[in-house]
Scaffold this active site. Structure first.
Site, PDB file in Angstrom:
ATOM      1  N   ASP A 493       0.855  -1.186   0.000  1.00 46.93           N
ATOM      2  CA  ASP A 493       0.000   0.000   0.000  1.00 46.93           C
ATOM      3  C   ASP A 493       0.893   1.239   0.000  1.00 46.93           C
ATOM      4  O   ASP A 493       1.807   1.358   0.829  1.00 46.93           O
ATOM      5  CB  ASP A 493      -0.917   0.001   1.231  1.00 46.93           C
ATOM      6  CG  ASP A 493      -1.975   1.088   1.153  1.00 46.93           C
ATOM      7  OD1 ASP A 493      -3.086   0.770   0.729  1.00 46.93           O
ATOM      8  OD2 ASP A 493      -1.665   2.230   1.520  1.00 46.93           O
ATOM      9  N   ASN A 501      -2.720  12.999  -3.836  1.00 41.65           N
ATOM     10  CA  ASN A 501      -3.915  13.472  -4.545  1.00 41.65           C
ATOM     11  C   ASN A 501      -4.296  14.882  -4.091  1.00 41.65           C
ATOM     12  O   ASN A 501      -4.619  15.757  -4.916  1.00 41.65           O
ATOM     13  CB  ASN A 501      -5.085  12.521  -4.317  1.00 41.65           C
ATOM     14  CG  ASN A 501      -5.063  11.343  -5.270  1.00 41.65           C
ATOM     15  OD1 ASN A 501      -4.537  11.441  -6.374  1.00 41.65           O
ATOM     16  ND2 ASN A 501      -5.624  10.231  -4.841  1.00 41.65           N
ATOM     17  N   ASP A 510      -2.645   9.259 -10.309  1.00 39.14           N
ATOM     18  CA  ASP A 510      -2.611   8.225 -11.350  1.00 39.14           C
ATOM     19  C   ASP A 510      -1.177   7.935 -11.778  1.00 39.14           C
ATOM     20  O   ASP A 510      -0.790   6.785 -12.019  1.00 39.14           O
ATOM     21  CB  ASP A 510      -3.434   8.648 -12.552  1.00 39.14           C
ATOM     22  CG  ASP A 510      -4.931   8.637 -12.263  1.00 39.14           C
ATOM     23  OD1 ASP A 510      -5.690   9.173 -13.094  1.00 39.14           O
ATOM     24  OD2 ASP A 510      -5.327   8.089 -11.215  1.00 39.14           O
ATOM     25  N   GLU A 536      -4.933   2.426  -3.861  1.00 38.50           N
ATOM     26  CA  GLU A 536      -3.471   2.368  -3.903  1.00 38.50           C
ATOM     27  C   GLU A 536      -2.927   1.035  -3.407  1.00 38.50           C
ATOM     28  O   GLU A 536      -1.753   0.943  -3.037  1.00 38.50           O
ATOM     29  CB  GLU A 536      -2.899   3.524  -3.068  1.00 38.50           C
ATOM     30  CG  GLU A 536      -3.148   3.428  -1.560  1.00 38.50           C
ATOM     31  CD  GLU A 536      -4.464   4.078  -1.147  1.00 38.50           C
ATOM     32  OE1 GLU A 536      -4.567   4.503   0.015  1.00 38.50           O
ATOM     33  OE2 GLU A 536      -5.384   4.164  -1.971  1.00 38.50           O
TER      34      GLU A 536
END
Length: 631
Positions: A493, A501, A510, A536
């Site tokens: 993770d 973000n 992305d 993620e």
């Protein structure tokens, strides 16, 4: 020769000619009807498969969307402390964060059923919502689970919406209200619009009780409506299936496929109009009947001319050759290439359409059998020869095979190859065989696209969760079957991904996901599997790998990511990753059990400070009040 003998001879020749013509006509029309029915069955089978694949793809998308909504709902419930102003700020933050994916409104209903908060304009008078289905369900139940309502007309917003709700409990576990996240039915249509559906096709999301949550196109026609007697509404029905019926919404007769989402009590239904699905079959049948009529007329003409010109053998053979050419042209007019195999001399006459289909001119391909054999894909040749042998031996009335053939430009075309032996010697050995080539490359490409859509993560190109779990399940079976076999699983993770973000935008997020996917794909062996499970979160399956070796591999991945930050335009974004490691055990009952262990180890890596590797031996069960380390 006496007149009676002459008449008897003529009658015998006439009967023989009639017998031959009758046999040819029976074979011709028998072949046409068999081929038409086979085409109908293949078309239905393809359409069934296409519908089921579309239903599966849409169900996966809906399941992912509902998960996003539920995570947001739980997060907002944790923020509710009775302070409307503070809670409104938290709601606005989530709305801004998810505005590209999800537009929603939030409300809180207290234990008495009165509206305590609304992200829309607060009504001047107390608003009683105790009669709402979602409030009654949570007040009567004693479990904390997501409830999805049928479409409702909002008393505050005065717009149709679907209510996603969870109960609120106080510190003593007593029911103290309901948190509501309202989403427009149009939300579920955003993915449908990316698929170009034919004119009368529909996609619906239905509750197991029959209420329609969303329908595309013409969503307004289904709002507030419920379905009855659909096979998927039965509790005993399978997870997926296909059926045909007249629509209860618009009256169109359609073929439907459904896919259940058991975890949320939902069903995704995809329907295509029957008339539109069967149009290629109707067109093919019309062409076949037209070609059959033409060929029948030609056969009758051949018989008539043969009877009239039986004294002129050479003229008869020329006329027969001319009519065979017309027969080939009739088939080629329907889009097929024609071949005529003289098996006694191992030579083949390939029609102009056959050669053009592969990009060749008339003079570029000769009449040797090897002109065809050397162009068949090596992986397909064994199945081609097997199907030919079955037909030669009389086990199949026709030869049929789908295989790849090399074109002049170096590309491979998928060909439907069909044929029949039309002449044998006294011992039954085949002497002559004729057949057709049909280009089915477009159909094969559609099948490959649907398979990829159902098994691949759209952003990274890695295996999606469903595909990864299937491979993990197969590996678990292998480890249990063979003594001394071993395999390890990693759950990874990205640390502080939400911060990427929030700081740099979703495009940077992305780019970070693609960067990690590329790093993992480059680090594993050919026998390993890398998948993106969602958000993620990534997973890696390492066959024939011990716990120690898996931990070493995970440490290398952590180091590689530290040394290779993301380059997003002119911005350099450093990344770290937390990894949980486990091995497949003899006692494991399913892939989810293995992932849960790896997830516990990942949770422990987050708790210890992130950017580290923890095996499941060191992992601890998180308590209910532990902070969220996934961000």
């Amino acid at each position: 020769m006496a007149r009676g003998s002459t008449n008897a001879w003529r009658d015998a020749r006439l009967l023989k000619l009639y017998g031959v013509m009758g046999t040819l006509l029976v074979l011709l029309w028998g072949g046409i009807f068999l081929d038409v029915e086979r085409a109908r069955g293949e078309l239905l089978s393809r359409n069934h498969d296409d519908l089921k694949n579309l239903a599966l793809a849409f169900a996966m998308q809906i399941e992912s969307s509902v998960k996003t909504i539920d995570v947001t709902l739980i997060d907002l419930r944790d923020q509710w402390e009775g302070d409307g102003e503070r809670f409104a700020k938290a709601v606005r933050q989530r709305q801004e964060y998810l505005k590209r994916e999800l537009a929603f409104q939030v409300a809180v209903i207290d234990a008495s059923g009165t509206l305590a908060f609304s992200s829309l304009e607060q009504p001047a008078k107390p608003l009683d919502l105790s009669d709402r289905e979602h409030f009654k369900v949570h007040r009567q139940r004693s479990v904390d689970e997501l409830f999805i309502s049928k479409p409702l007309l909002g008393r505050v917003s005065n717009r149709w919406s679907i209510q996603f709700t969870r109960p609120i409990y106080d510190s003593h576990g007593t029911f103290s209200g309901v948190v509501v996240l309202s989403v427009s039915p149009e939300y579920f249509s955003r993915f449908y619009r990316s698929i170009q559906l034919s004119g009368d096709s529909i996609i619906s999301v239905v509750r197991q009780e029959g209420e329609i949550l969303s329908r595309y196109p013409n969503p307004e026609s289904a709002l507030g409506k419920s379905l009855t007697d659909a096979p998927y509404l039965s509790a005993l029905s399978p997870d997926s299936g296909v059926f045909e019926r007249q629509s209860q919404v618009d009256g169109f007769n359609r073929m439907y496929a459904w896919r259940k989402i058991e975890s949320h009590n939902l069903v995704v239904v995809v329907g295509h109009a029957v008339w539109e699905m069967m149009r290629p079959y109707q067109d093919q049948r019309s062409r076949a009947m037209l070609a059959g009529g033409g060929i029948s007329a030609l056969l009758l003409l051949v018989g008539y001319l043969s009877f009239r010109s039986n004294k002129q053998r050479l003229a008869e053979e020329v006329l027969l050759a001319e009519n065979e050419e017309r027969w080939r042209l009739a088939l080629e007019a329907a889009g097929d290439g024609v071949w005529d195999w003289d098996m006694a001399h191992n030579r083949v006459l390939f029609s102009r359409g056959w050669k053009t289909m592969l990009g060749y001119s008339e003079a570029e391909i000769g009449s040797e059998l090897d002109e065809w054999k050397k162009r068949v894909h090596p992986d397909d040749m064994s199945s081609v020869l097997d199907d030919l042998e079955r037909h030669f031996a009389g086990e199949a009335p026709f030869y049929t095979n789908e295989h790849r053939v090399l074109s002049k430009d170096g590309s491979w075309k998928w060909i439907l190859d069909r044929g029949m032996v039309i002449e044998r010697d006294a011992d039954g050995r085949p002497l002559r065989m004729v057949g057709t080539h049909t280009d089915i490359s477009a159909r094969k490409q559609m099948e490959d696209m649907l398979t990829k859509l159902a098994t691949t993560d759209g952003l990274t190109g890695l295996d999606n969760r469903r595909c990864f779990l299937e491979k993990l399940d197969s590996e678990m079976v292998r480890v249990k079957r063979y003594a001394h076999s071993q395999a390890s699983v990693l759950m990874a993770d990205i640390d502080f991904f939400k911060r990427v973000n929030d700081t740099h935008g979703h495009a940077a997020g992305d780019a970070a996901l693609l960067h990690v996917a590329k790093l993992l794909r480059g680090a594993v062996r050919q026998s390993d599997t890398v998948g993106r499970l969602g958000g993620e979160e990534f997973a890696v399956l390492l066959p024939e790998t011990s716990m120690g070796n898996a931990e070493q591999f995970a440490q290398r991945v952590c180091a590689m990511l530290r040394e290779t930050p993301v380059q997003f335009g002119e911005i350099v974004i450093p990344l770290t990753i937390s990894i949980g490691v486990t091995t497949i055990a003899e006692v494991d009952q399913g892939p989810e059990q293995i992932l849960n262990r790896a997830d516990l180890a990942l949770y422990e890596a987050k708790r210890r400070g992130r950017d580290r590797v923890v095996s499941n031996h060191d992992a601890v069960q998180p308590s209910s009040n532990t902070a969220d380390f996934s961000i």
